[in-house]
Design an enzyme around this catalytic site. Structure first.
Site, PDB file in Angstrom:
ATOM      1  N   TYR A   1       0.829  -1.199   0.000  1.00  0.00           N
ATOM      2  CA  TYR A   1       0.000   0.000   0.000  1.00  0.00           C
ATOM      3  C   TYR A   1       0.868   1.256   0.000  1.00  0.00           C
ATOM      4  CZ  TYR A   1      -4.146  -2.870   1.058  1.00  0.00           C
ATOM      5  OH  TYR A   1      -5.165  -3.784   1.013  1.00  0.00           O
TER       6      TYR A   1
ATOM      7  N   LEU B   1     -17.942   0.278   0.957  1.00  0.00           N
ATOM      8  CA  LEU B   1     -18.735   1.494   0.753  1.00  0.00           C
ATOM      9  C   LEU B   1     -18.915   1.813  -0.729  1.00  0.00           C
ATOM     10  CD1 LEU B   1     -17.305   3.777   3.593  1.00  0.00           C
ATOM     11  CD2 LEU B   1     -19.583   2.747   3.491  1.00  0.00           C
ATOM     12  N   ALA B   2     -18.500   0.878  -1.594  1.00  0.00           N
ATOM     13  CA  ALA B   2     -18.655   1.043  -3.044  1.00  0.00           C
ATOM     14  C   ALA B   2     -18.016   2.333  -3.537  1.00  0.00           C
ATOM     15  CB  ALA B   2     -20.131   0.985  -3.445  1.00  0.00           C
TER      16      ALA B   2
ATOM     17  N   GLY C   1     -18.101   5.235  -2.526  1.00  0.00           N
ATOM     18  CA  GLY C   1     -18.962   6.413  -2.496  1.00  0.00           C
ATOM     19  C   GLY C   1     -19.989   6.488  -3.606  1.00  0.00           C
TER      20      GLY C   1
END
Length: 330
Positions: free
Chosen positions: A66, A237-238, A240
């Site tokens: 990351y 949360l897709a 947003g």
């Protein structure tokens, strides 16, 4: 002898309470470039950690890749600046993906030496002596389960890893790996949301032509439930999509779903984020959503997810699903 051969009972994943939220740290640390992180990025990480702690999150999810390692590095600085914080939280990190090495944009490496090296590098960046969970990031076609078992066994014996999980693996892949491990796989992290629904669609489209549209390996969710493996949902949360994030050309189903999420949030006097997470957590598999936003207000907007899950009716749950898929279920 494997844990299964020894007759070890199926048990709940170690240290991971059911129905919890997880904070995903991929958004911390600045850009994905080789440019070093700054003090501002450390401050951003500290604010995100504070917001996560405010809503009861204690498990923080990392990976060695990351932001090129910067996500772990800034988190390590937050730990160093906050006495006692390490004792209040749990950490998990992943290894197994190599980026921009040997002329390749990416490849997978779950060899014994790579696992040992990458875990030690992550511990150094995180400024901790151990991680609560080590996750194997992606299936490696060249993986030798015996090598993985050897590496994990050594890391556990050294006190550097306390439990093992996987990410993006099917039930069959977990089973083959588990046969050689001395410790149970405690978690499987998959992309799961109201938008990414292949995990759900595959369960109802058995023996149905539409099922060929989904590549998710049917039986994976069931395997995890059967063996007490926590399902961790990244992308929960897709990004947003249904809660106000700009979309270039949203489909009719996406627009209708955003309206429905907002309507339910208003009726239940909560947030759209809590509705989306509550929808996931309503599923009896005990899904633990991973929240990936670095925005403190949006993290705090997830506070009532478990409450929404408990109060969401079966009809509301199905209405969200049918609206998101844009067509009725078979």
């Amino acid at each position: 002898m494997s844990w299964r051969e020894a007759g070890a009972p199926v048990r709940e994943p170690a240290g991971q309470p059911a129905q919890e939220l997880i904070y995903g740290c991929m958004g911390l640390g600045g850009s994905w470039s080789s440019e070093p992180h700054s003090s501002a990025h450390v401050d951003e990480a500290a604010a995100a950690v504070d917001a996560a702690l405010d809503i009861g999150i204690t498990l923080f999810d990392h990976a060695d890749i990351y932001r090129g390692g910067k996500s772990e590095a800034v988190f390590g600085e937050v730990l160093a600046q906050t006495p006692g914080l390490r004792d209040r939280i749990r950490l998990q990190t992943k290894c197994g993906i190599r980026l921009n090495e040997h002329g390749l944009e990416g490849y997978y490496d779950l060899s014994r030496d790579a696992i040992l090296a990458r875990v030690n590098e992550s511990l150094g960046r995180l400024r901790t002596d151990y991680v609560d969970v080590l996750m194997l990031h992606r299936p490696d076609p060249l993986m030798d389960p015996a090598e993985v078992s050897s590496a994990v066994g050594q890391l556990m014996a050294e006190g550097k890893v306390r439990a093992l999980g996987v990410s993006n693996m099917s039930g069959a892949q977990i089973e083959v790996l588990q046969d050689r491990l001395e410790t149970p796989v405690v978690a499987n992290q998959l992309e799961m949301s109201l938008f990414k629904r292949a995990w759900l669609e595959s369960s109802v489209l058995v023996n149905h032509a539409e099922g060929t549209d989904y590549s998710f390996p049917h039986g994976t969710v069931e395997h995890c439930v059967r063996h007490g493996i926590t399902l961790q949902a990244y992308g929960s949360l897709a990004r947003g999509l249904y809660t106000g994030a700009p979309a270039a050309a949203p489909s009719a189903a996406e627009e209708a779903t955003a309206r429905l999420v907002a309507q339910l949030a208003a009726e239940k006097m909560t947030t759209g984020e809590s509705v989306l997470l509550g929808w996931l957590m309503k599923h009896p598999a005990g899904i633990a959503p991973v929240i990936g936003t670095a925005t403190p207000d949006r993290i705090r907007a997830c506070t009532e997810a478990a409450t929404v899950a408990a109060g969401l009716t079966r009809a509301e749950w199905y209405r969200l699903w049918v609206t998101a898929r844009g067509s009725n279920i078979p």
